[in-house]
Motif scaffolding. Sequence first.
Motif, PDB file in Angstrom:
ATOM      1  N   LEU A  75      -9.244  -8.572 -30.266  1.00  0.00           N
ATOM      2  CA  LEU A  75      -9.427  -7.282 -30.923  1.00  0.00           C
ATOM      3  C   LEU A  75     -10.511  -6.509 -30.182  1.00  0.00           C
ATOM      4  O   LEU A  75     -11.296  -7.086 -29.424  1.00  0.00           O
ATOM      5  CB  LEU A  75      -9.787  -7.462 -32.387  1.00  0.00           C
ATOM      6  N   ARG A  76     -10.558  -5.212 -30.431  1.00  0.00           N
ATOM      7  CA  ARG A  76     -11.536  -4.388 -29.714  1.00  0.00           C
ATOM      8  C   ARG A  76     -12.944  -4.672 -30.219  1.00  0.00           C
ATOM      9  O   ARG A  76     -13.157  -5.081 -31.347  1.00  0.00           O
ATOM     10  CB  ARG A  76     -11.207  -2.903 -29.892  1.00  0.00           C
TER      11      ARG A  76
ATOM     12  N   GLY B 138     -18.510  -8.806 -40.277  1.00  0.00           N
ATOM     13  CA  GLY B 138     -18.850  -9.807 -41.287  1.00  0.00           C
ATOM     14  C   GLY B 138     -18.481 -11.202 -40.836  1.00  0.00           C
ATOM     15  O   GLY B 138     -18.225 -11.437 -39.641  1.00  0.00           O
ATOM     16  N   PRO B 139     -18.431 -12.134 -41.778  1.00  0.00           N
ATOM     17  CA  PRO B 139     -18.043 -13.513 -41.432  1.00  0.00           C
ATOM     18  C   PRO B 139     -16.621 -13.538 -40.866  1.00  0.00           C
ATOM     19  O   PRO B 139     -15.767 -12.730 -41.242  1.00  0.00           O
ATOM     20  CB  PRO B 139     -18.121 -14.248 -42.773  1.00  0.00           C
ATOM     21  N   CYS B 140     -16.392 -14.482 -39.994  1.00  0.00           N
ATOM     22  CA  CYS B 140     -15.064 -14.596 -39.389  1.00  0.00           C
ATOM     23  C   CYS B 140     -14.039 -14.971 -40.444  1.00  0.00           C
ATOM     24  O   CYS B 140     -14.221 -15.956 -41.181  1.00  0.00           O
ATOM     25  CB  CYS B 140     -15.088 -15.639 -38.282  1.00  0.00           C
ATOM     26  N   PRO B 141     -12.971 -14.214 -40.567  1.00  0.00           N
ATOM     27  CA  PRO B 141     -11.944 -14.537 -41.572  1.00  0.00           C
ATOM     28  C   PRO B 141     -11.156 -15.768 -41.146  1.00  0.00           C
ATOM     29  O   PRO B 141     -11.176 -16.180 -39.985  1.00  0.00           O
ATOM     30  CB  PRO B 141     -11.062 -13.294 -41.586  1.00  0.00           C
TER      31      PRO B 141
ATOM     32  N   ARG C 157     -12.851 -12.083 -28.801  1.00  0.00           N
ATOM     33  CA  ARG C 157     -11.896 -13.087 -29.262  1.00  0.00           C
ATOM     34  C   ARG C 157     -12.409 -13.665 -30.566  1.00  0.00           C
ATOM     35  O   ARG C 157     -13.547 -14.130 -30.647  1.00  0.00           O
ATOM     36  CB  ARG C 157     -11.743 -14.194 -28.220  1.00  0.00           C
ATOM     37  N   LEU C 158     -11.582 -13.626 -31.597  1.00  0.00           N
ATOM     38  CA  LEU C 158     -11.986 -14.223 -32.875  1.00  0.00           C
ATOM     39  C   LEU C 158     -12.055 -15.740 -32.719  1.00  0.00           C
ATOM     40  O   LEU C 158     -11.146 -16.352 -32.143  1.00  0.00           O
ATOM     41  CB  LEU C 158     -10.982 -13.870 -33.972  1.00  0.00           C
ATOM     42  N   PRO C 159     -13.127 -16.363 -33.233  1.00  0.00           N
ATOM     43  CA  PRO C 159     -13.272 -17.822 -33.089  1.00  0.00           C
ATOM     44  C   PRO C 159     -12.397 -18.596 -34.077  1.00  0.00           C
ATOM     45  O   PRO C 159     -12.881 -19.395 -34.881  1.00  0.00           O
ATOM     46  CB  PRO C 159     -14.765 -18.042 -33.340  1.00  0.00           C
ATOM     47  N   ILE C 160     -11.111 -18.342 -34.023  1.00  0.00           N
ATOM     48  CA  ILE C 160     -10.149 -19.028 -34.886  1.00  0.00           C
ATOM     49  C   ILE C 160      -9.257 -19.881 -33.993  1.00  0.00           C
ATOM     50  O   ILE C 160      -8.518 -19.341 -33.156  1.00  0.00           O
ATOM     51  CB  ILE C 160      -9.294 -18.023 -35.679  1.00  0.00           C
ATOM     52  N   PRO C 161      -9.308 -21.188 -34.083  1.00  0.00           N
ATOM     53  CA  PRO C 161      -8.463 -22.030 -33.214  1.00  0.00           C
ATOM     54  C   PRO C 161      -6.995 -21.903 -33.590  1.00  0.00           C
ATOM     55  O   PRO C 161      -6.632 -21.828 -34.768  1.00  0.00           O
ATOM     56  CB  PRO C 161      -8.992 -23.437 -33.477  1.00  0.00           C
ATOM     57  N   LEU C 162      -6.154 -21.859 -32.558  1.00  0.00           N
ATOM     58  CA  LEU C 162      -4.704 -21.825 -32.753  1.00  0.00           C
ATOM     59  C   LEU C 162      -4.138 -23.126 -32.186  1.00  0.00           C
ATOM     60  O   LEU C 162      -3.758 -23.213 -31.021  1.00  0.00           O
ATOM     61  CB  LEU C 162      -4.095 -20.609 -32.046  1.00  0.00           C
TER      62      LEU C 162
END
Length: 414
Positions: free
Chosen positions: A280-281, A289-292, A368-373
């Motif tokens: 995301l930009r 806020g906190p990472c969703p 880059r959102l810190p959400i593992p895929l």
Amino acid sequence: MIDFTSTRLLDELQNLRLLPVVAEEGSFAGAARRLNCAASVIMRSIESLEQAIGQSLLERHAAGVRLSSAGELVRARAVRIEAEIDLAAELFQSAERVSPSLHTLRHVLGNGARQRLVLELVRQGSARAAADGLGMTQPGISMALGRLERTLGAPLFERTRRGLRPSDQCVSLLKHINRIEAELRALCDELDSAAGDIAGTVVLGLLTVARLHLVPAAVIQVRRAHPRVKIRTMTLPFDRMLSALADGRIDLVVGVAGSAIEESGLRVTVLGGDELGIFLRSGHPLLAGPCPSLGQLSHADWIMPRREALSRRLIESCFAAADMAVPEAAVESTDTEFIRQLVLCSDMLAFASPQQFAFELRNGSVARLPIPLGGTARETALLERNEALPSPAVSLIRAAICEQADIWAGQPEL
């Protein structure tokens, strides 16, 4: 620089096939006895081939003849072409209930003029257009095609209102004709390179990730050192890319490896890998806020790979493993520049490779959102035909791609 082409060599195909026999026998007389023809006929054939190439292929001496350095190059390719003709004849005969003898098939399929006829008809789709390309009349093309089909005992084209459509038999033969033409292109490059600096044209098939950093850097590296090496790229649907590689129309393919590649019988060299992420930009509200969690993003505006893409299948598997529904795509695309602009100029989220945003991640314009895929790791690979004998130019590009892959692997993870 050479002044002949693979098309010119295709016209000399029958003469080229004689060279290994002359080399093995060590004399024109010995070759004549083996082939049951006059030595003068073989001599004229080799002289015609030498004139077409512009180089002497045989060194004449008292005891007979031996190959020159150029002759060694031609002989090596001629042997490979002969093996391709044999394979084509055997496969054609086994597929047809009624067909001519293997000897007749080898004679027909080893004729450059007939190969050019088939190639031109496939490329042009009509006898009229093919006639212009071959310098023949339309009736002459039709008669030549009719004779070829009668000799083979099978139709090569279906006559439709829109033109000529290759039959299954033609498609089968076309694979071998394309491989023979690839051998002749490589021979042209080898002969040209032997006269000085490495030269030739390399045809690269590029899947999305390969177009971003790896291959451009390799091309720049080779062109700086060898300006006579030229590059052509092809971007085709995945299955057509592999088909073009298999029949020699493409020299190398660089892209993301998948199960279809593993089952294709191609030579696979792993260059590196990455894992898909969510991008995301910078300044996006989600970064405030906190990472969703992944589940909380189900109603976001998503940019997704197209349904047939490997990355799309990996994303769907990731959601299935998490027992979650795949979010609806607002945009489906594999166009890197289009996706980049959407992310930079909107609040859309993109499932993508980090390589697609390498520059933006480093300058901070994309995050880059810190959400593992989980399960979305992929390997980038270099694909080649197992039995291919690369030209010097192809070998240069191949080595440069592998070198750039090592450089890329040593950089900090994005």
